[in-house]
Design a protein around this motif. Structure first.
Motif, short mmCIF file in Angstrom:
data_model
loop_
_atom_site.label_atom_id
_atom_site.label_comp_id
_atom_site.label_asym_id
_atom_site.label_seq_id
_atom_site.Cartn_x
_atom_site.Cartn_y
_atom_site.Cartn_z
N LEU A 34 22.12 53.10 14.87
CA LEU A 34 23.36 53.85 15.15
C LEU A 34 23.75 54.41 13.78
O LEU A 34 24.21 55.76 13.65
CB LEU A 34 24.63 53.15 15.70
CG LEU A 34 24.65 52.71 17.19
CD1 LEU A 34 25.71 51.67 17.28
CD2 LEU A 34 24.76 54.01 18.00
N LEU A 35 23.86 53.70 12.60
CA LEU A 35 23.94 54.17 11.20
C LEU A 35 23.14 55.65 11.05
O LEU A 35 23.65 56.38 10.43
CB LEU A 35 23.99 53.03 10.40
CG LEU A 35 24.35 53.53 8.92
CD1 LEU A 35 25.73 54.05 8.80
CD2 LEU A 35 24.08 52.34 8.01
N ALA A 36 21.65 55.51 11.22
CA ALA A 36 20.87 56.39 10.85
C ALA A 36 21.33 57.72 11.84
O ALA A 36 21.26 58.85 11.27
CB ALA A 36 19.29 55.88 11.17
N GLY A 37 21.43 57.38 13.05
CA GLY A 37 21.91 58.45 14.02
C GLY A 37 23.13 59.21 13.58
O GLY A 37 23.52 60.52 13.37
N GLY A 38 24.03 58.44 12.98
CA GLY A 38 25.38 58.78 12.62
C GLY A 38 25.30 59.79 11.23
O GLY A 38 25.85 60.95 10.99
N ILE A 39 24.29 59.49 10.31
CA ILE A 39 23.99 60.18 9.32
C ILE A 39 23.17 61.50 9.70
O ILE A 39 23.50 62.41 9.00
CB ILE A 39 23.15 59.56 8.25
CG1 ILE A 39 24.05 58.38 7.52
CG2 ILE A 39 22.37 60.33 7.15
CD1 ILE A 39 23.03 57.01 6.74
N LEU A 40 22.53 61.45 10.55
CA LEU A 40 21.76 62.89 11.09
C LEU A 40 22.63 63.51 11.73
O LEU A 40 22.97 64.80 11.19
CB LEU A 40 20.66 62.28 12.14
CG LEU A 40 19.47 61.76 11.34
CD1 LEU A 40 18.45 61.37 12.58
CD2 LEU A 40 18.67 62.74 10.42
N ARG A 44 23.94 67.81 10.75
CA ARG A 44 23.94 68.78 11.48
C ARG A 44 25.18 69.24 11.65
O ARG A 44 25.29 70.63 11.72
CB ARG A 44 23.61 68.14 12.91
CG ARG A 44 22.08 67.76 13.09
CD ARG A 44 20.91 68.70 13.05
NE ARG A 44 19.91 68.17 12.81
CZ ARG A 44 18.72 68.60 13.60
NH1 ARG A 44 18.74 69.60 14.34
NH2 ARG A 44 17.61 67.90 13.47
N VAL A 45 26.40 68.59 11.59
CA VAL A 45 27.59 69.04 11.74
C VAL A 45 27.98 69.85 10.53
O VAL A 45 28.75 70.87 10.49
CB VAL A 45 28.58 67.86 12.03
CG1 VAL A 45 30.10 68.35 11.90
CG2 VAL A 45 28.54 67.49 13.40
N ARG A 46 27.41 69.32 9.56
CA ARG A 46 27.92 69.94 8.29
C ARG A 46 27.10 71.42 8.16
O ARG A 46 27.55 72.37 7.73
CB ARG A 46 27.40 69.23 6.84
CG ARG A 46 27.71 69.83 5.55
CD ARG A 46 27.05 69.05 4.10
NE ARG A 46 27.70 67.77 4.19
CZ ARG A 46 27.02 66.84 3.54
NH1 ARG A 46 25.90 67.11 3.00
NH2 ARG A 46 27.84 65.59 3.24
N GLU A 47 25.81 71.44 8.50
CA GLU A 47 25.30 72.74 8.54
C GLU A 47 25.65 73.51 9.41
O GLU A 47 25.85 74.80 9.38
CB GLU A 47 23.79 72.36 9.11
CG GLU A 47 22.90 71.72 8.27
CD GLU A 47 21.45 71.54 8.77
OE1 GLU A 47 21.13 72.14 9.89
OE2 GLU A 47 20.65 70.58 8.24
N LEU A 48 26.27 73.02 10.80
CA LEU A 48 27.03 73.90 11.64
C LEU A 48 28.41 74.42 10.93
O LEU A 48 28.77 75.66 11.32
CB LEU A 48 27.40 73.39 13.04
CG LEU A 48 28.05 73.96 14.04
CD1 LEU A 48 27.33 75.11 14.61
CD2 LEU A 48 28.68 72.69 15.13
N ALA A 49 29.12 73.57 10.20
CA ALA A 49 30.15 73.79 9.76
C ALA A 49 30.18 75.17 8.59
O ALA A 49 30.75 76.08 8.54
CB ALA A 49 30.99 72.96 9.07
#
Length: 147
Positions: A34-40, A44-49
């Motif tokens: 879950l921690l690794a998925g949250g980091i990924l 992705r959200v940062r790239e989208l922003a």
């Protein structure tokens, strides 16, 4: 020295301890996933922003009141349109003639003509501003003589 217990209560406690250890290991692995998925997901959200930032800046510059007024005027105008007449006019439109006229259109010549027209408008605007400034300065000069 073997650790042998003969007490049934102790054996039960050892079994439960082993089960608890196994469940803790599984939950630790799931937590790491879950921690690794949250980091990924955060990446992705940062790239989208970053991708959406120019759009957000343009939208923030938008004058909402003016847009609403314009949309209101468009809505009012569209309500007064007689759509049956528009449909009839479109039905009578000779699409083939229109297509042949568009095909024969020299876009380079049109672009050059529009560029020349825009340049002429810009020159006229500059001359108008210059004349306006001259008239203002003349009126100030002669206005002082007649007072």
């Amino acid at each position: 020295m073997e650790n042998m217990t003969t007490d049934p209560g102790t054996r039960q406690l050892l079994k439960e301890l082993k089960l608890t250890r196994i469940l803790c290991m599984i939950s630790s692995v799931l937590t790491l996933c879950l921690l690794a998925g949250g980091i990924l997901l955060f990446g992705r959200v940062r790239e989208l922003a970053e991708t959406c930032e120019p759009v957000v800046e343009k939208v923030s510059q938008l004058d909402v009141e003016s847009l609403n007024d314009t949309l209101g005027h468009i809505n009012t105008s569209l309500e007064t349109v007689e759509w049956e007449q528009v449909a009839d006019a479109l039905g009578r439109l000779d699409v083939e003639a229109l297509n042949s006229a568009i095909e024969g259109l020299d876009t380079e010549e049109l672009t050059e003509s529009l560029k020349n027209l825009n340049d002429a408008v810009e020159k006229i605007r500059e001359i108008s501003e210059m004349l306006s400034e001259k008239m203002n300065s003349l009126s100030k000069t002669f206005g002082g003589l007649f007072q």
